[in-house]
Design an enzyme around this catalytic site. Structure first.
Site, PDB file in Angstrom:
ATOM      1  N   GLU A  39      30.614 126.336   4.046  1.00  0.00           N
ATOM      2  CA  GLU A  39      31.690 125.687   4.791  1.00  0.00           C
ATOM      3  C   GLU A  39      33.013 126.408   4.514  1.00  0.00           C
ATOM      4  OE1 GLU A  39      33.530 121.149   5.125  1.00  0.00           O
ATOM      5  OE2 GLU A  39      32.609 121.798   3.253  1.00  0.00           O
ATOM      6  N   LYS A 105      32.748 119.570  12.899  1.00  0.00           N
ATOM      7  CA  LYS A 105      32.306 118.602  11.884  1.00  0.00           C
ATOM      8  C   LYS A 105      32.659 117.182  12.304  1.00  0.00           C
ATOM      9  CE  LYS A 105      32.871 117.771   6.876  1.00  0.00           C
ATOM     10  NZ  LYS A 105      33.632 118.224   5.685  1.00  0.00           N
ATOM     11  N   CYS A 139      28.568 119.876   5.426  1.00  0.00           N
ATOM     12  CA  CYS A 139      28.925 119.211   4.167  1.00  0.00           C
ATOM     13  C   CYS A 139      28.797 117.682   4.205  1.00  0.00           C
ATOM     14  CB  CYS A 139      30.336 119.642   3.750  1.00  0.00           C
ATOM     15  SG  CYS A 139      30.655 119.442   1.957  1.00  0.00           S
TER      16      CYS A 139
END
Length: 254
Positions: A39, A105, A139
């Site tokens: 990430e 995300k 994540c």
């Protein structure tokens, strides 16, 4: 399909230094089908997007295209991207021919105030590549199993991360859970080293099979870690047990 996980430390908010380091590690591997970076691999997990952001026409996206072409491999990882006045923690999946698929995300890390600095995505991405269906996430998405639920019959679930040492037990546990419940391969790529905020990262990049067994484990080591995945074996196991046939039906709402 052969995938290569790149685990290394990141230089804080220095894309040029990080690109050079990743390129050195990537050049050390042989032929591969997919290269996976962490990430925010160009900057570290920064909450100052105005200083770190690039555009889709920027140097790091161009670099990803160059690497994909040179290695004849897809490459993926997330970047800080500015677009239409918004900042995104955006995962890019770059094909060898330069085509790009993107995923913003969805679950922003409120403990660090990520939702105050970035705009959340809404759409799940399924990439079709070399006969595989791949679901890439970022994540904190790992903590939310409903969003990852395998309703698309995907084969490989990816997580790119900056996951710190104090919560690494959750990383290890949840990666295994996602593999077991979705009956698919799972690859998680984390960083090592310490960031500018003093947060340590222990690595633990890994690949698990559809029963949750460890296929590859980078532990805390720096380097490129490659592993061959067997889709037919995974599909045979999935068919033999049939667990996905009994999954719940649901509608995901924002």
């Amino acid at each position: 399909m052969k995938i290569s996980l790149i685990q290394t430390a990141l230089t804080w908010e220095d894309p040029q230094a990080n690109r050079a380091n990743f390129e050195k590690l990537i050049n050390g591997i042989g032929a591969t089908d997919l290269i996976i970076l962490p990430e925010m691999f160009a900057t570290g997990f920064t909450m100052k997007p105005e200083a770190a952001a690039e555009t889709m026409g920027g140097a790091t996206v161009a670099w990803m295209k160059e690497i994909a072409a040179a290695k004849d491999s897809a490459i993926t990882g997330s970047l800080v991207i500015e677009e239409n006045g918004n900042y995104y923690n955006r995962l890019l999946f770059v094909f060898p021919d330069g085509e790009i698929k993107t995923y913003n995300k969805r679950h922003l890390f409120s403990l660090a105030g990520e939702e105050k600095a970035y705009t959340a995505g809404t759409e799940k991405l399924i990439v079709e590549y070399k006969g595989w269906k791949i679901c890439p996430q970022v994540c904190y998405d790992l903590r939310f199993p409903v969003f990852a639920r395998n309703v698309e019959e995907y084969d490989l679930l990816l997580y790119v991360a900056n996951w710190p040492s104090p919560r690494i037990f959750a990383w290890d546990t949840l990666l295994k859970a996602r593999a077991i419940e979705n009956m698919c391969y799972v690859a998680g790529v984390n960083r090592i080293g310490e960031d500018a905020n003093g947060h340590p990262y222990p690595g633990h990049s890994q690949v698990l099979d559809c029963l949750g067994a460890m296929v590859a484990d980078a532990l805390g080591n720096e380097g490129a870690f490659s592993v061959e995945l067997d889709r037919e074996k995974m599909l045979e196991t999935r068919k033999r047990f049939g667990f996905l046939n009994d999954r719940d039906r649901f509608t995901l709402q924002d």
